[in-house]
Design a protein around this motif. Sequence first.
Motif, PDB file in Angstrom:
ATOM      1  N   THR A 140      44.321  39.755  44.062  1.00 64.88           N
ATOM      2  CA  THR A 140      43.657  38.591  43.467  1.00 64.88           C
ATOM      3  C   THR A 140      42.164  38.828  43.334  1.00 64.88           C
ATOM      4  N   LEU A 141      41.551  39.430  44.357  1.00 62.15           N
ATOM      5  CA  LEU A 141      40.120  39.714  44.326  1.00 62.15           C
ATOM      6  C   LEU A 141      39.787  40.703  43.210  1.00 62.15           C
ATOM      7  N   ILE A 142      40.607  41.730  43.062  1.00 63.74           N
ATOM      8  CA  ILE A 142      40.362  42.727  42.006  1.00 63.74           C
ATOM      9  C   ILE A 142      40.490  42.090  40.625  1.00 63.74           C
ATOM     10  N   GLU A 143      41.458  41.210  40.458  1.00 62.73           N
ATOM     11  CA  GLU A 143      41.590  40.492  39.177  1.00 62.73           C
ATOM     12  C   GLU A 143      40.371  39.608  38.926  1.00 62.73           C
ATOM     13  N   THR A 144      39.852  39.003  39.977  1.00 57.68           N
ATOM     14  CA  THR A 144      38.638  38.183  39.854  1.00 57.68           C
ATOM     15  C   THR A 144      37.463  39.035  39.393  1.00 57.68           C
ATOM     16  N   ILE A 145      37.314  40.220  39.976  1.00 58.92           N
ATOM     17  CA  ILE A 145      36.231  41.133  39.595  1.00 58.92           C
ATOM     18  C   ILE A 145      36.365  41.529  38.128  1.00 58.92           C
ATOM     19  N   LYS A 146      37.575  41.819  37.695  1.00 55.77           N
ATOM     20  CA  LYS A 146      37.798  42.173  36.287  1.00 55.77           C
ATOM     21  C   LYS A 146      37.346  41.047  35.356  1.00 55.77           C
ATOM     22  N   LYS A 147      37.712  39.821  35.707  1.00 59.73           N
ATOM     23  CA  LYS A 147      37.311  38.664  34.893  1.00 59.73           C
ATOM     24  C   LYS A 147      35.799  38.533  34.851  1.00 59.73           C
ATOM     25  N   GLU A 148      35.162  38.741  35.996  1.00 64.42           N
ATOM     26  CA  GLU A 148      33.701  38.619  36.073  1.00 64.42           C
ATOM     27  C   GLU A 148      33.004  39.706  35.258  1.00 64.42           C
ATOM     28  N   LEU A 149      33.591  40.892  35.218  1.00 63.22           N
ATOM     29  CA  LEU A 149      33.032  41.963  34.386  1.00 63.22           C
ATOM     30  C   LEU A 149      33.149  41.607  32.911  1.00 63.22           C
ATOM     31  N   ARG A 150      34.308  41.061  32.549  1.00 64.20           N
ATOM     32  CA  ARG A 150      34.532  40.711  31.134  1.00 64.20           C
ATOM     33  C   ARG A 150      33.677  39.535  30.677  1.00 64.20           C
ATOM     34  N   ASN A 151      33.443  38.581  31.584  1.00 65.30           N
ATOM     35  CA  ASN A 151      32.660  37.409  31.165  1.00 65.30           C
ATOM     36  C   ASN A 151      31.174  37.548  31.488  1.00 65.30           C
ATOM     37  N   GLN A 152      30.757  38.775  31.846  1.00 65.02           N
ATOM     38  CA  GLN A 152      29.338  39.134  31.995  1.00 65.02           C
ATOM     39  C   GLN A 152      28.660  38.513  33.222  1.00 65.02           C
ATOM     40  N   THR A 153      29.420  38.038  34.189  1.00 63.64           N
ATOM     41  CA  THR A 153      28.767  37.479  35.380  1.00 63.64           C
ATOM     42  C   THR A 153      28.600  38.522  36.492  1.00 63.64           C
ATOM     43  N   HIS A 191      21.797  41.034  50.975  1.00 62.95           N
ATOM     44  CA  HIS A 191      22.101  40.841  49.552  1.00 62.95           C
ATOM     45  C   HIS A 191      23.407  40.091  49.320  1.00 62.95           C
ATOM     46  N   ASN A 192      23.969  39.572  50.403  1.00 63.00           N
ATOM     47  CA  ASN A 192      25.170  38.751  50.302  1.00 63.00           C
ATOM     48  C   ASN A 192      26.307  39.471  49.567  1.00 63.00           C
ATOM     49  N   LEU A 193      26.505  40.732  49.929  1.00 59.68           N
ATOM     50  CA  LEU A 193      27.546  41.530  49.295  1.00 59.68           C
ATOM     51  C   LEU A 193      28.829  41.485  50.121  1.00 59.68           C
ATOM     52  N   GLU A 194      29.951  41.489  49.420  1.00 60.12           N
ATOM     53  CA  GLU A 194      31.263  41.510  50.081  1.00 60.12           C
ATOM     54  C   GLU A 194      31.777  42.946  50.096  1.00 60.12           C
ATOM     55  N   VAL A 195      32.106  43.437  51.277  1.00 57.42           N
ATOM     56  CA  VAL A 195      32.666  44.789  51.394  1.00 57.42           C
ATOM     57  C   VAL A 195      34.153  44.741  51.113  1.00 57.42           C
ATOM     58  N   PRO A 197      39.039  55.984  45.329  1.00 56.86           N
ATOM     59  CA  PRO A 197      40.291  56.308  44.632  1.00 56.86           C
ATOM     60  C   PRO A 197      41.338  55.194  44.747  1.00 56.86           C
ATOM     61  N   GLU A 198      41.435  54.558  45.930  1.00 53.22           N
ATOM     62  CA  GLU A 198      42.385  53.442  46.107  1.00 53.22           C
ATOM     63  C   GLU A 198      42.003  52.265  45.207  1.00 53.22           C
ATOM     64  N   PHE A 199      40.713  51.978  45.153  1.00 50.06           N
ATOM     65  CA  PHE A 199      40.234  50.872  44.314  1.00 50.06           C
ATOM     66  C   PHE A 199      40.529  51.170  42.847  1.00 50.06           C
ATOM     67  N   ILE A 200      40.238  52.393  42.420  1.00 48.40           N
ATOM     68  CA  ILE A 200      40.454  52.766  41.006  1.00 48.40           C
ATOM     69  C   ILE A 200      41.931  52.612  40.650  1.00 48.40           C
ATOM     70  N   LYS A 201      42.806  53.041  41.556  1.00 55.02           N
ATOM     71  CA  LYS A 201      44.252  52.940  41.297  1.00 55.02           C
ATOM     72  C   LYS A 201      44.664  51.492  41.113  1.00 55.02           C
ATOM     73  N   ALA A 202      44.091  50.585  41.905  1.00 59.31           N
ATOM     74  CA  ALA A 202      44.426  49.166  41.800  1.00 59.31           C
ATOM     75  C   ALA A 202      43.717  48.511  40.619  1.00 59.31           C
ATOM     76  N   PHE A 203      42.617  49.102  40.183  1.00 63.42           N
ATOM     77  CA  PHE A 203      41.729  48.507  39.170  1.00 63.42           C
ATOM     78  C   PHE A 203      42.174  48.804  37.742  1.00 63.42           C
ATOM     79  N   ILE A 204      42.672  50.036  37.530  1.00 61.94           N
ATOM     80  CA  ILE A 204      42.962  50.430  36.138  1.00 61.94           C
ATOM     81  C   ILE A 204      44.446  50.238  35.792  1.00 61.94           C
TER      82      ILE A 204
END
Length: 276
Positions: A3-16, A259-263, A269-276
Amino acid sequence: MDTLIETIKKELRNQTTIPYFGLGVFEGITTKEAEAVPHDSDSLILAMNGGRAMSPRLMFEYSRAAMHLEQRRGVEYMTQLMNHIYTKPFDPTPLHKAITDMSPRYIIDTNRDTKFQELLAYTPHCLIIGKSRIMGDLNRYEVYEYDVENQKYFLVDEEVLGTAEKILFKPMGSPLPNPSFVISDADYVDWLTEAMGGFAVPKILKTYRKTKKYLFLGTSFDRDTDRMVANELSLDLEGGYVITDKELGKKEKKFIEKHNLEVIPMSLPEFIKAFI
């Protein structure tokens, strides 16, 4: 996590959320001649020094090693050396392709290769190249507009960024359109000094980036230089994400908290596999 990775994808697409590329994106990537593409400080030093390790003092950070080589061989030698390293042919990584396909308006790429430029070869875009130790101008960047028909970059006034559909910012330089790199200690001292004075990022981007998140990919915060660069490039951020499965040191944790970053506790490589 999905769900988090899908959220990141949406945020990349909507420029946020703004993608921010570091050296680690090249881990495991090789050139067409089967040479490893530098993916961290040590491997970049080896690439600069003909595959040979340098003294422990110089191996501490690639900018220090580059300063040593520059003092021995000159600035022009370092420019030619970096150009040689980063013009060896290799394909854009799956991560470069995936991010490009999501069509973010603004990409920060702190690497010195041309992969994003290759992927944008048929797309109108603006390119910002970071500069250091230039005379007669406080700004530590140049702005180019890409002519798709002629496949060429033209130096332009930074006002064009206001209407640009895509902006690629390469603060540490690139072989294209002219080889220019921020690589040695002297380069970084100059760039960071002017960055802290507000002269390393165009005014239009200072406004555009307010309240944006950042997705840090292949970026490590264990060195002062990398933290300072990231801090200057992401001022006014809303937060963001760091992809790493490594144990974080004190300074890294402090930077991430500040910087209020979420780890996201995954290897790249694991992230890329789930991301693409």
